[in-house]
Design a protein around this motif. Structure first.
Motif, mmCIF file in Angstrom:
data_model
loop_
_atom_site.group_PDB
_atom_site.id
_atom_site.type_symbol
_atom_site.label_atom_id
_atom_site.label_comp_id
_atom_site.label_asym_id
_atom_site.label_seq_id
_atom_site.Cartn_x
_atom_site.Cartn_y
_atom_site.Cartn_z
ATOM 1 N N GLN A 90 -58.245 45.303 -35.780
ATOM 2 C CA GLN A 90 -58.962 45.697 -34.572
ATOM 3 C C GLN A 90 -59.447 47.123 -34.726
ATOM 4 O O GLN A 90 -58.713 47.992 -35.219
ATOM 5 C CB GLN A 90 -58.031 45.583 -33.352
ATOM 6 C CG GLN A 90 -58.657 46.002 -32.036
ATOM 7 C CD GLN A 90 -57.659 45.945 -30.894
ATOM 8 O OE1 GLN A 90 -56.528 45.468 -31.058
ATOM 9 N NE2 GLN A 90 -58.051 46.441 -29.733
ATOM 10 N N GLU A 260 -61.114 42.936 -24.103
ATOM 11 C CA GLU A 260 -61.550 44.180 -24.743
ATOM 12 C C GLU A 260 -61.935 45.227 -23.700
ATOM 13 O O GLU A 260 -61.612 46.420 -23.840
ATOM 14 C CB GLU A 260 -62.738 43.913 -25.662
ATOM 15 C CG GLU A 260 -62.377 43.235 -26.964
ATOM 16 C CD GLU A 260 -63.561 43.133 -27.901
ATOM 17 O OE1 GLU A 260 -63.922 44.161 -28.517
ATOM 18 O OE2 GLU A 260 -64.149 42.036 -27.991
ATOM 19 N N ASP A 263 -58.778 46.535 -22.088
ATOM 20 C CA ASP A 263 -58.037 47.375 -23.028
ATOM 21 C C ASP A 263 -58.637 48.779 -23.076
ATOM 22 O O ASP A 263 -57.918 49.784 -23.120
ATOM 23 C CB ASP A 263 -58.049 46.738 -24.416
ATOM 24 C CG ASP A 263 -57.041 47.373 -25.356
ATOM 25 O OD1 ASP A 263 -55.929 47.686 -24.906
ATOM 26 O OD2 ASP A 263 -57.360 47.562 -26.542
ATOM 27 N N THR A 277 -59.821 40.108 -29.746
ATOM 28 C CA THR A 277 -61.174 40.649 -29.786
ATOM 29 C C THR A 277 -62.192 39.558 -30.090
ATOM 30 O O THR A 277 -61.857 38.484 -30.603
ATOM 31 C CB THR A 277 -61.303 41.748 -30.854
ATOM 32 O OG1 THR A 277 -61.173 41.150 -32.159
ATOM 33 C CG2 THR A 277 -60.227 42.810 -30.671
#
Length: 334
Positions: A90, A260, A263, A277
């Motif tokens: 990631q 995403e 986050d 993701t």
């Protein structure tokens, strides 16, 4: 003089990413052989857990960042063999796929070539310069850069790697402990999980000079299972009953987009187990197994003389902590 004519104790091995999951097992395997090991990491102060793996003074951590060629060159200086294990699943901040997996791998390969060192590079099954996934594309780009700098380099492509500290079985076991329903993208995608100890042994043999260079080796375990089958196995081992909800890729892409965003909104504070993701969803569109060509040509663990361990022999030994009663849960797992 060939590497085989030198004793391990007379050779310095620089291991980039040696403090990570695969790295600690590689360092242990090299230390047992007697090599002097320089572990190149971004935070040497966080690599203290490696010291007990070898003799006093055998393992030394140094600072290096693959985004900066000078630090890479300094970490390689004097080494006879270089091992590059660095990879990310990631992107975070400046740690992008392009910076770490493409530019970084090229910097390591060029530094190794300039120093006259041999190189062992760890890539991943699924590396493909035509992939929709940036992870897979940069892995393939790295392989090309490695062979351009050192045509006799050894490249390993493992499938999902499992072991006590893995981010696969542990992740699904943690999710099953927290959630009654497990949404699953790519439920029918096939994987061939490989034990981290077997991967480390293959890398150590390459460092020994016992693996032919200029080739890509594909590393997988003895069994191929779908992602759903692997999650069902986790539930079996942890003695939990959960509903598995297969997600169409469109829905999975939407889920990943939302995750995403959340986050980033929480500045990366979301639990790792919940983070998926869009790039990872793209990876799940393709099977992650050893190719028939690799099997036919002996570019596998078996071809290297290594009998791969099955997950059934390893996974229960560390997933017991996710059972309701932990190690005292006496229900049968088979």
């Amino acid at each position: 003089m060939s590497a085989g004519a030198l004793s391990p104790s007379s050779q310095l091995v620089t291991v980039f990413g040696g403090s990570g999951f695969i790295g600690r097992h590689v360092v242990r395997a090299l230390a047992k052989r007697g090599y002097r090991i320089r572990v190149a990491v971004r935070r040497p102060d966080l690599a203290g857990h490696l010291q007990p793996l070898g003799r006093v003074g055998q393992i030394h951590a140094v600072q290096a960042n693959l985004r900066y060629k000078t630090s890479v060159e300094q970490a390689v200086a004097g080494a006879a063999i270089v091992v590059n294990l660095v990879g990310i699943l990631q992107e975070t901040g400046r740690q992008t796929f392009e910076a770490v997996q493409a530019f970084g791998a090229r910097a390591v390969a060029q530094a190794a070539a300039a120093a006259g060192a041999r190189l062992v590079h760890v890539s991943a099954l699924g590396a493909d310069d035509a992939s929709d996934s940036a992870y897979a594309r940069t892995k393939a780009e790295a392989e090309k850069a490695v062979f351009a700098a050192l045509p006799q380099a050894v490249v390993f492509r493992p499938s999902i790697v499992f072991g006590p500290e893995d981010q696969f079985y542990n992740r699904f076991a943690a999710l099953a402990r927290m959630m009654p329903v497990l949404p699953l993208a790519g439920a029918d995608t096939k994987f061939q999980p490989v034990f981290v100890g077997d991967v480390a042994e293959a890398i150590a043999r390459a460092v020994d000079g016992a693996v032919a260079g200029g080739r890509i080796y594909e590393l997988g375990g003895p069994e191929v299972r779908t992602l759903r089958g692997l999650v069902e196995y986790v539930l079996k081992v942890t003695h939990r009953k959960r509903l598995i909800l297969p997600l169409p890729f469109g829905a999975a892409h939407l889920q990943a987009t939302v995750v995403e965003f959340l986050d980033k909104l929480t500045l990366g504070l979301m639990p790792d187990e919940f983070v998926i993701t869009r790039d990872q969803v793209k990876l799940l569109r393709r099977d992650n197994v050893v190719s028939e060509a690799a099997v036919r040509e002996g570019r596998t663990l078996e071809g290297l003389g290594i009998t791969p361990n099955a997950d059934e022999a390893i996974v229960p030994s560390y997933l017991w902590r996710f059972r309701k009663a932990g190690q005292f849960d006496t229900a049968r797992t088979i």
